[in-house]
Design a protein around this motif. Structure first.
Motif: not given
Length: 311
Positions: A156-168
């Protein structure tokens, strides 16, 4: 750190990477061998087949996880009969931390989560060396819930990246690697398969001594003190440790100390005397002699040769 975390941290280099890719049928992709790396594939939607260089094709369904700990070659396809081509995405090769891509086509879609890690192949830990070429973890309802949760969050994080995605994403990739190994070791023990390191980690006595070595490599450990930590006599402990770990206790201790020293030399500016003390050597001279026996070069020269190596 605990043993498994320490082993992963000691071998990981650079940053991991991942991608969510939609493959419409027909599709077939060949992934070339990448020594010094480990890659995973997760089926988020649909199904496919894994085609090893030798052996029979293996069906893979939604939720299944494939892990290639040694970077061996393999292929994936929607059907064993579909021709495979060189992959446009190599999960073992450093690229973006994460990406999401849809390939062109109109057939039924298989959604895959790909990823890879760079490993230090010069100091392969026996825990990872003993893993098979491919680990297949089939989806089982009600089982491996931690692994499934990590996969779902990562996709989900890769498909819909949000602020802070790199760290997550970076944290989730580390979690996924640990959960894959945990699940494999648990399954190995559950089915009573012979695997020395799985047994060692599950053995309370040997696990306690490994934990002591990894948490405090500078401690003046002896076979007697490690045996006391294990709650065993010196002879019984030495015999069991050697059988399960594959090395006598003090041989493993020295190997781990010097590998830890090599990481400190690569990744820190600490003085040689500080590194010597951190890994249990009472003098810089004794440390330098032991390091040279293990690595064939003096610590200072090793540091200069590896100053630009990825951390």
């Amino acid at each position: 750190m605990d043993v498994l975390s320490d082993v992963i941290a000691s071998m990981r280099m650079g940053v991991p990477h991942s991608a969510r890719i939609e493959w419409p049928a027909p599709w077939g992709q060949r992934f070339t061998a990448e020594p010094g790396s480990a890659g995973f594939q997760v089926v988020l939607q649909g199904a496919c087949w894994v085609l090893p260089p030798e052996g029979e094709p293996t069906p893979v369904g939604t939720g299944d996880v494939l892990f290639f700990p040694h970077g061996h070659a393999y292929a994936l396809a929607d059907s064993p009969a579909t021709p495979v081509a060189a992959s446009t995405y190599t999960p073992h090769t450093p690229a973006e931390l994460y990406a999401s891509t849809a390939m062109e086509g109109t057939g039924p879609v298989t959604v895959m989560l790909h990823g890879g890690y760079q490993l230090d192949s010069t100091r392969a830990h026996p825990l990872l060396r003993g893993l098979p070429e491919m680990i297949h973890l089939p989806a089982r309802l009600g089982h491996n819930t931690d692994l499934r949760a990590a996969v779902e969050m990562l996709g989900k994080e890769i498909d819909e990246p949000r602020p802070g995605a790199d760290l997550v994403v970076s944290a989730l990739l580390d979690m996924l690697l640990l959960y894959i190994l945990r699940t494999w070791f648990d399954a190995t023990m559950e089915h009573c398969k012979v695997d020395n390191w799985a047994t060692a980690l599950a053995d309370p006595a040997i696990s306690a001594t490994l934990d002591g070595i990894h948490r405090d490599p500078a401690h003046p450990w002896t076979v007697e003190s490690l045996g006391r930590r294990a709650g065993l006599s010196r002879a019984a402990f030495s015999r069991r440790f050697t059988q399960l770990v594959g090395q006598p206790p003090l041989t493993y201790l020295t190997w781990w100390r010097l590998g830890t020293a090599a990481r400190l030399l690569r990744g820190s500016d600490a003085a040689l005397s500080e590194i010597a003390a951190a890994v249990g050597y009472s003098s810089e001279f004794a440390f330098a002699n032991a390091f040279k026996r293990e690595f064939g070069t003096a610590p200072g020269k090793f540091r200069r040769q590896n100053e630009h190596a990825p951390a």
